[in-house]
Design a protein around this motif. Sequence first.
Motif, PDB file in Angstrom:
ATOM      1  N   ARG A   1       0.704  -1.262   0.014  1.00  0.00           N
ATOM      2  CA  ARG A   1      -0.022   0.021  -0.082  1.00  0.00           C
ATOM      3  C   ARG A   1       0.929   1.129   0.020  1.00  0.00           C
ATOM      4  O   ARG A   1       2.164   1.044   0.561  1.00  0.00           O
TER       5      ARG A   1
ATOM      6  N   ARG B   1       1.008  -4.867   9.679  1.00  0.00           N
ATOM      7  CA  ARG B   1       1.749  -4.279   8.627  1.00  0.00           C
ATOM      8  C   ARG B   1       2.862  -3.360   9.027  1.00  0.00           C
ATOM      9  O   ARG B   1       2.571  -2.641   9.809  1.00  0.00           O
TER      10      ARG B   1
ATOM     11  N   ASP C   1       3.878  -6.873   2.224  1.00  0.00           N
ATOM     12  CA  ASP C   1       2.557  -6.342   2.920  1.00  0.00           C
ATOM     13  C   ASP C   1       3.052  -5.198   3.499  1.00  0.00           C
ATOM     14  O   ASP C   1       2.236  -4.147   4.343  1.00  0.00           O
TER      15      ASP C   1
END
Length: 150
Positions: free
Chosen positions: A2, A72, A93
Amino acid sequence: MRIALFEPEIAGNVGAVLRLGACLGAAVDLIEPMGFIWNDRRVRRAAMDYIDHVTIARHAGFDAFRATTGSRRLVLFTTKANHSAYDFEYRPDDVLLFGKESAGVPASVADLCDARVRIPLRSEVRSLNLATAASLALGEALRQTATLPQ
């Protein structure tokens, strides 16, 4: 993987990062407040129709965002770090965090991150554009973790 943007100030940068996320398969977290109205046409202009191909999560603040990251690692990209982003070992992750364009993140946020890294630059310049930095960071992280799209 992300990308998280802490209080981004420039709609065009957010749009470019959304397009990056769409193209490389990374979700994008937007930590408010932002320096523009969410439906700003400059976001859509920069993201184009790619905005429909990226997972976007908006968070009311850093605490709300941090509550969603679970185990994470939060990897902060900052000009104040000593560790090179190219020597850091990423995990699939990881959450790659970038501060606001004008001021980065406050010390209280930096202290909650699991790692701090910097993109090496020539000494006579301060920093990269937010979207450019996110591109370099995500590309390296995906290269290391062998999770680049085919």
